[in-house]
Design a protein around this motif. Structure first.
Motif, PDB file in Angstrom:
ATOM      1  N   HIS A 160     127.018 -29.172   1.595  1.00 58.31           N
ATOM      2  CA  HIS A 160     128.216 -28.819   2.353  1.00 58.31           C
ATOM      3  C   HIS A 160     129.451 -29.066   1.478  1.00 58.31           C
ATOM      4  O   HIS A 160     129.635 -30.163   0.949  1.00 58.31           O
ATOM      5  CB  HIS A 160     128.257 -29.614   3.651  1.00 58.31           C
ATOM      6  N   ARG A 162     133.183 -27.775   1.784  1.00 57.48           N
ATOM      7  CA  ARG A 162     134.572 -28.028   2.198  1.00 57.48           C
ATOM      8  C   ARG A 162     134.780 -27.614   3.645  1.00 57.48           C
ATOM      9  O   ARG A 162     134.331 -26.562   4.069  1.00 57.48           O
ATOM     10  CB  ARG A 162     135.518 -27.226   1.295  1.00 57.48           C
ATOM     11  N   GLY A 163     135.437 -28.479   4.420  1.00 58.76           N
ATOM     12  CA  GLY A 163     135.756 -28.159   5.804  1.00 58.76           C
ATOM     13  C   GLY A 163     136.822 -27.079   5.874  1.00 58.76           C
ATOM     14  O   GLY A 163     137.649 -26.954   4.973  1.00 58.76           O
ATOM     15  N   VAL A 164     136.800 -26.296   6.948  1.00 57.66           N
ATOM     16  CA  VAL A 164     137.805 -25.241   7.123  1.00 57.66           C
ATOM     17  C   VAL A 164     138.685 -25.532   8.333  1.00 57.66           C
ATOM     18  O   VAL A 164     139.869 -25.818   8.187  1.00 57.66           O
ATOM     19  CB  VAL A 164     137.150 -23.852   7.262  1.00 57.66           C
ATOM     20  N   SER A 294     133.940 -26.247  15.078  1.00 58.28           N
ATOM     21  CA  SER A 294     134.371 -26.443  13.688  1.00 58.28           C
ATOM     22  C   SER A 294     133.645 -25.495  12.748  1.00 58.28           C
ATOM     23  O   SER A 294     132.549 -25.021  13.031  1.00 58.28           O
ATOM     24  CB  SER A 294     134.112 -27.886  13.251  1.00 58.28           C
ATOM     25  N   TRP A 296     132.968 -24.728   8.281  1.00 57.45           N
ATOM     26  CA  TRP A 296     133.069 -25.238   6.913  1.00 57.45           C
ATOM     27  C   TRP A 296     132.287 -24.312   5.993  1.00 57.45           C
ATOM     28  O   TRP A 296     131.690 -23.337   6.443  1.00 57.45           O
ATOM     29  CB  TRP A 296     132.561 -26.679   6.825  1.00 57.45           C
ATOM     30  N   SER A 312     134.484 -26.227  -4.173  1.00 59.97           N
ATOM     31  CA  SER A 312     135.204 -27.160  -3.302  1.00 59.97           C
ATOM     32  C   SER A 312     136.687 -27.200  -3.658  1.00 59.97           C
ATOM     33  O   SER A 312     137.560 -27.157  -2.777  1.00 59.97           O
ATOM     34  CB  SER A 312     134.596 -28.565  -3.418  1.00 59.97           C
ATOM     35  N   LYS A 339     138.118 -32.622   4.434  1.00 61.46           N
ATOM     36  CA  LYS A 339     136.711 -33.023   4.385  1.00 61.46           C
ATOM     37  C   LYS A 339     136.010 -32.267   3.257  1.00 61.46           C
ATOM     38  O   LYS A 339     135.736 -31.077   3.357  1.00 61.46           O
ATOM     39  CB  LYS A 339     136.021 -32.736   5.721  1.00 61.46           C
ATOM     40  N   LEU A 344     131.770 -34.377   4.660  1.00 60.72           N
ATOM     41  CA  LEU A 344     131.170 -33.414   5.591  1.00 60.72           C
ATOM     42  C   LEU A 344     129.843 -33.873   6.177  1.00 60.72           C
ATOM     43  O   LEU A 344     129.554 -33.604   7.348  1.00 60.72           O
ATOM     44  CB  LEU A 344     130.990 -32.055   4.905  1.00 60.72           C
TER      45      LEU A 344
END
Length: 367
Positions: A160, A162-164, A294, A296, A312, A339, A344
């Motif tokens: 995982h 990068r968070g979006v 959420s 990502w 990332s 994140k 993540l």
């Protein structure tokens, strides 16, 4: 590894000893004497070839990671065109193309609540050229529902990256619906159990869970109508086939602004800045219906850490773009770009546990 060839050669010498003694007394001495030497030479050639291949393979892998990306990237969206994941991801993919200098081709692979596209990436080659725009439905909800056997593990099958974003959903009704508020809707649904339907992009999606959570919290009975894509769902909303739907502002904004649907409330704990007049389910007295979805970005497990780091960093830069920041705010989303790979995994574990509690409390099971 360096000692293995020595042991092989030593074994060859020992094997040739008795043959060498016998060779002096027999007519086959020429053949038996040459055989051990030929075997030794063959082993040396094999070791040399294997060593060269190993170093060449390592060099290619290093070069591949260093030069990534050197060709087009496939950006897999596990939902149909027109849904919230698709609309947001296309904007990000375009900026990512500029950032990385290579095409980022959006490929929609909808079906089974997002699990088909999600599984596709888990099975893809771990070379950094197949990227998943992941979402909570197939990653943190589906594992708790038991609707189907998942051929991927949300934690083991991916890296995982990068968070979006994270965002609450909006409960909307058709323009002609005989209710205008959450209270009126609940009263109507109680008077007509099972007769009011709600749509979602598929079983186990965040929109489906929002509907299940709300009816459990409000003590009403709704009929779930799953679709393969958000666009099909909204088409039926406008035509009156669906009574209500839970979805995100990115999808609903054009329908709200043109009066084709009306807002009853949101699934947030606080009011949405983009819809300040819309009450929350918490205000209406349904704290167990508070819900957020959420998204990502993920890669197949085994992807080179250098590639993960590059993607990332690129995603962090894209999500800091003023246009994307403004777009997220306008569409009722909150950035979770802080994140990265390290944050993540615990986030996904926590979200999965939270959804498990919701599923068990609401009595949501295989359908």
């Amino acid at each position: 590894m360096a000692f293995a060839p020595a042991r092989l050669l030593e074994g060859a010498d020992h094997a040739s000893g008795p043959q060498g003694d016998a060779a002096g007394s027999g007519t086959g001495s020429g053949l038996s004497g040459r055989a051990p030497r030929a075997m030794t030479k063959a082993l040396l050639c094999l070791v040399a070839a294997t060593t060269l291949a190993f170093h060449a393979s390592g060099a290619r892998a290093q070069t591949s990671a260093e030069s990534w990306p050197s060709r087009a990237i496939t950006w897999v969206v596990p939902f149909g065109a027109g849904g919230v994941t698709d609309l947001v991801s296309r904007k990000i993919a375009e900026l990512l193309r500029t950032r990385l200098g290579q095409p980022v081709v959006v490929e929609n692979r909808p079906g089974a609540g997002g699990t088909i596209g999600t599984e596709f990436v888990a099975r893809a080659q771990a070379d950094g050229y197949t990227v998943l725009y992941a979402s909570g439905g197939p990653m943190t909800i589906q594992p708790n529902l038991g609707m189907t056997k998942l051929n991927y593990d949300p934690l083991k099958s991916y890296v995982h990256v990068r968070g979006v974003s994270s965002s609450n959903q909006i409960l909307v009704a058709t323009a002609a619906a005989p209710y205008n508020t959450l209270a009126e809707f609940v009263a109507y649904a109680k008077a007509n159990p099972g007769k009011v339907n709600f749509g979602s992009p598929g079983p186990g999606t965040a929109q489906h869970l929002a509907g299940e959570m709300f009816q459990a919290a409000a003590g009403i009975k709704l009929t779930h109508v799953p679709y393969k894509s958000g666009s099909s769902q909204m088409t039926d909303m406008m035509s009156g086939i669906l009574d209500v739907s839970f979805d995100y502002l990115t999808v609903l904004r054009p329908l709200i602004d043109t009066g084709k649907v009306k807002v009853l409330g949101t699934t947030g704990a606080t009011r949405m800045a983009a819809l300040p007049d819309a009450p929350t389910v918490l205000e209406a007295g349904y704290p167990d219906a508070v819900n957020a979805g959420s998204t990502w970005v993920s890669l197949p497990a085994g992807t080179d850490p250098k590639i993960v780091s590059k993607l990332s960093e690129a995603m962090a830069a894209v999500l800091a773009d003023p246009g994307i920041v403004a777009d997220l705010t306008t569409n009722g989303q909150v950035s979770i770009a802080d994140k990265g790979p390290a944050e993540l995994v615990p986030f996904i574990v926590e979200e999965t546990a939270r959804n498990k509690r919701v599923v068990e409390r609401a009595g949501i099971g295989a359908q």
